[in-house]
Design an enzyme around this catalytic site. Structure first.
Site, PDB file in Angstrom:
ATOM      1  N   SER A 179       0.838  -1.194   0.000  1.00  0.00           N
ATOM      2  CA  SER A 179       0.000   0.000   0.000  1.00  0.00           C
ATOM      3  C   SER A 179       0.875   1.246   0.000  1.00  0.00           C
ATOM      4  O   SER A 179       2.069   1.180  -0.311  1.00  0.00           O
ATOM      5  CB  SER A 179      -0.923  -0.021   1.230  1.00  0.00           C
ATOM      6  OG  SER A 179      -1.885   1.004   1.129  1.00  0.00           O
ATOM      7  N   ASN A 180       0.302   2.379   0.326  1.00  0.00           N
ATOM      8  CA  ASN A 180       1.064   3.621   0.434  1.00  0.00           C
ATOM      9  C   ASN A 180       0.546   4.418   1.627  1.00  0.00           C
ATOM     10  O   ASN A 180      -0.364   3.985   2.323  1.00  0.00           O
ATOM     11  CB  ASN A 180       0.978   4.420  -0.869  1.00  0.00           C
ATOM     12  CG  ASN A 180      -0.459   4.725  -1.224  1.00  0.00           C
ATOM     13  OD1 ASN A 180      -1.153   5.411  -0.482  1.00  0.00           O
ATOM     14  ND2 ASN A 180      -0.918   4.206  -2.347  1.00  0.00           N
ATOM     15  N   ARG A 181       1.108   5.599   1.833  1.00  0.00           N
ATOM     16  CA  ARG A 181       0.828   6.344   3.061  1.00  0.00           C
ATOM     17  C   ARG A 181      -0.417   7.228   2.994  1.00  0.00           C
ATOM     18  O   ARG A 181      -0.644   8.036   3.889  1.00  0.00           O
ATOM     19  CB  ARG A 181       2.029   7.231   3.416  1.00  0.00           C
ATOM     20  CG  ARG A 181       3.275   6.460   3.775  1.00  0.00           C
ATOM     21  CD  ARG A 181       4.392   7.427   4.130  1.00  0.00           C
ATOM     22  NE  ARG A 181       5.664   6.742   4.217  1.00  0.00           N
ATOM     23  CZ  ARG A 181       6.083   6.088   5.294  1.00  0.00           C
ATOM     24  NH1 ARG A 181       5.320   6.041   6.362  1.00  0.00           N
ATOM     25  NH2 ARG A 181       7.258   5.502   5.296  1.00  0.00           N
TER      26      ARG A 181
END
Ligand code: C5P
Length: 422
Positions: A232-234
C-alpha cells in the site's frame, strides 16, 4: 411642569438590528448547562438580525431556563418533550416538531453539553434536540459549552473530532472563568462570535453545486500479497474526504469511493468502501456514467502482486528472502479519460517529487483531464496524513499555485475551479 418625570407611554419599536440574517431559518437546540441562560440573549440578537428562530430544548435545559423565555422571544412554541400530548386529542405534540429538521436553513446547538455531543457522535436520538440533529440534512453547528475539565476530557475531545470530521460546524468555546470556579476553555462564546460564524456559513453555503452529481475517490488501495499481508502507500484519505465533504456542503450529490481509511463518513455523502485497485475500478466504472464531475483523489497503488498467495506465505523456506512479481494495476483515470463523454469533468491528482508542474501538465493532456491538482511533496508539505496541503491547480488555461492551507480550504479552492468550468 405637569407630567415631567413620569414615564412616557410605551411605543412599538422595531427590534431590527441589521438585515444580514433576514429570512434565515435557524433552529436552535438548547441543552443543559449553566450557559443555557445566555441562549436567550443569543435568540434575541438573531431575531434582531432578521432571522426566523425556533427553539427546542432538552429536559436538562429546562432546569436552567424556562421554555417560556424562548417562546416570548421568538413568538413561537418551544419544543421540550418528544412525547408530550395534546390534552384534548391525545395526539403527540412533540413529534410534530420533526418538520423543523426540513424547515430550517441550519441547526445550531448552543450550548451543546458534553452529553449531547456524545449522543450526536453516536447517532443517539432520545430527545427533541438529538432527533432533529439526526434528521437534519442542512448544516448542524455545535457550540461545545461545559466546565473546563469536561471539555478537555479525552472522550469529549474525541466526540468533537468525530463530529468535525463528519462536517458538523464546531464553534470553539471561549476561555475564562466557569461557574465552578475553574479557569479554562468551555465557556459559550460571545453572541457576536456565534453570529459571525453563522454569517460566514450563510455566505459560504451558496449551494453553487446544487444537485451536481460528483464522484470522488479517496485513500490508498491495499494489494494483497497473501491473506494477511498487502502492498500500500501512506495515503490517509483526508484530501478526498475533504473534497467530498466540501462538495456536499455546496449542494452536490456526492458518491465517495474509498480505499481502506479510518475516517468518518462526511454528512450527506454516499460512501462505497473498496480494498484493491481492481475493486476501485469496478466501483468507479459502475457509477461513472451518471456523474457530472469525477475527481480521482485516491492514491491508487500502481503495482500489485501478480499472484497473491491464498495461504499465508511461510517465513521459513524462503532462503532468507522473498521475491515478489508485481503487475501494473488498471489505470482508472486513464480509462475514464479515454471514455470521457461530453459534459463530464475529469479531475486528476498528481504527486511529484520533482519537475512537478511540467509532469502534471503532461499528465493533464495525456490522460484527457480537465483539471489536475499537483501535490507539492516536500519535507514541509508531507501531504499524507496531514490536515494541511500545498497544491497547484492546473487546467488547460493555466495554473494557480496555492499557499499551505487546511485540506477543507484546498478542497473548496478546487471546487471553485470546477464550478468555473462547469
Ligand atoms: O499517473 P499517476 O499515477 O501519477 O496519476 C495519478 C492520478 O491517477 C490520481 O488522480 C489517481 O487517483 C489516478 N490513478 C488511477 N489509477 C491508477 C493510478 C492512479 O486512476 N492505477
Amino acid at each position: 411642569m405637569a407630567g415631567e418625570g413620569r414615564p412616557r407611554a410605551a411605543e412599538r419599536v422595531s427590534l431590527s438590528a441589521g438585515t444580514h440574517m433576514r429570512g434565515k431559518r435557524i433552529l436552535l437546540g438548547v441543552t443543559g448547562g449553566i450557559a443555557a441562560y445566555k441562549s436567550a440573549y443569543l435568540v434575541r440578537e438573531l431575531v434582531r438580525a432578521g432571522a426566523d428562530v425556533r427553539v427546542v430544548m432538552t429536559e436538562a435545559a429546562t432546569e436552567f431556563i424556562a421554555p417560556l423565555t424562548f417562546s416570548a422571544l421568538t413568538k413561537q412554541p418551544v419544543g421540550t418533550d418528544l412525547w408530550s400530548r395534546d390534552q384534548a386529542t391525545g395526539s403527540a405534540i412533540g413529534t410534530r416538531h420533526i418538520h423543523l429538521a426540513t424547515w430550517c436553513d441550519c441547526m445550531l446547538i448552543a450550548p451543546a453539553s458534553a452529553n449531547t455531543l456524545a449522543k450526536l457522535a453516536h447517532g443517539l436520538s432520545d430527545n427533541l434536540v438529538t432527533v432533529l440533529a439526526l434528521a437534519c440534512r442542512k448544516p448542524v453547528i455545535v457550540a461545545p459549552t461545559m466546565d473546563a475539565d469536561m471539555f478537555l476530557n479525552e472522550a469529549t475531545q474525541h466526540n468533537i473530532a468525530v463530529l468535525r470530521e463528519r462536517g458538523f460546524g464546531v464553534i470553539p468555546p471561549a476561555e475564562g472563568e466557569h461557574a465552578s470556579g475553574l479557569y479554562g476553555p468551555g465557556r459559550l462564546p460571545e453572541v457576536e462570535v456565534i453570529r459571525a460564524f453563522l454569517k460566514k456559513l450563510f455566505d459560504r453555503t451558496a449551494e453553487d453545486l446544487r444537485k451536481v452529481k460528483m464522484l470522488v475517490t479517496a485513500g490508498p488501495t491495499h494489494e494483497p500479497i497473501d491473506p494477511v499481508r498487502y502492498i500500500s502507500n501512506r495515503s490517509s484519505g483526508k484530501m478526498g474526504f475533504a473534497l467530498a465533504l466540501a462538495a456536499a456542503q455546496r449542494g452536490a450529490e456526492v458518491t465517495l469511493v474509498t480505499g481502506p481509511v479510518s475516517l468518518e463518513t462526511p454528512r450527506n455523502v454516499k460512501r462505497i468502501d473498496v480494498e484493491t485497485a481492481e475493486h476501485m475500478r469496478a466501483a468507479v466504472v459502475k457509477v461513472a456514467r451518471q456523474q457530472r464531475v469525477i475527481a480521482m483523489a485516491a492514491a491508487v497503488a500502481d503495482y500489485a502482486p501478480a499472484l497473491p498467495a491464498d495461504r499465508k506465505i511461510k517465513k521459513d523456506g524462503q532462503n532468507g528472502g522473498l521475491e515478489l512479481t508485481l503487475k501494473s494495476t488498471p489505470d482508472i483515470l486513464g480509462e475514464l479519460g479515454r471514455k470521457k463523454r461530453k459534459g463530464t469533468l475529469l479531475v486528476g491528482f498528481a504527486l511529484e517529487t520533482n519537475d512537478g508542474v511540467s509532469n502534471a501538465k503532461e499528465k493533464l493532456s495525456k490522460k484527457n483531464l480537465d483539471v489536475i491538482v499537483l501535490n507539492a511533496y516536500t519535507a514541509q508539505n508531507p501531504v499524507f496524513g496531514s490536515d494541511r496541503n500545498t497544491v497547484t491547480i492546473i487546467d488547460r488555461k493555466g495554473e494557480e499555485e496555492l499557499p499551505s492551507l487546511e485540506k477543507i480550504e484546498v478542497a473548496n479552492r478546487i471546487l471553485n475551479r470546477i464550478r468555473k468550468l462547469l
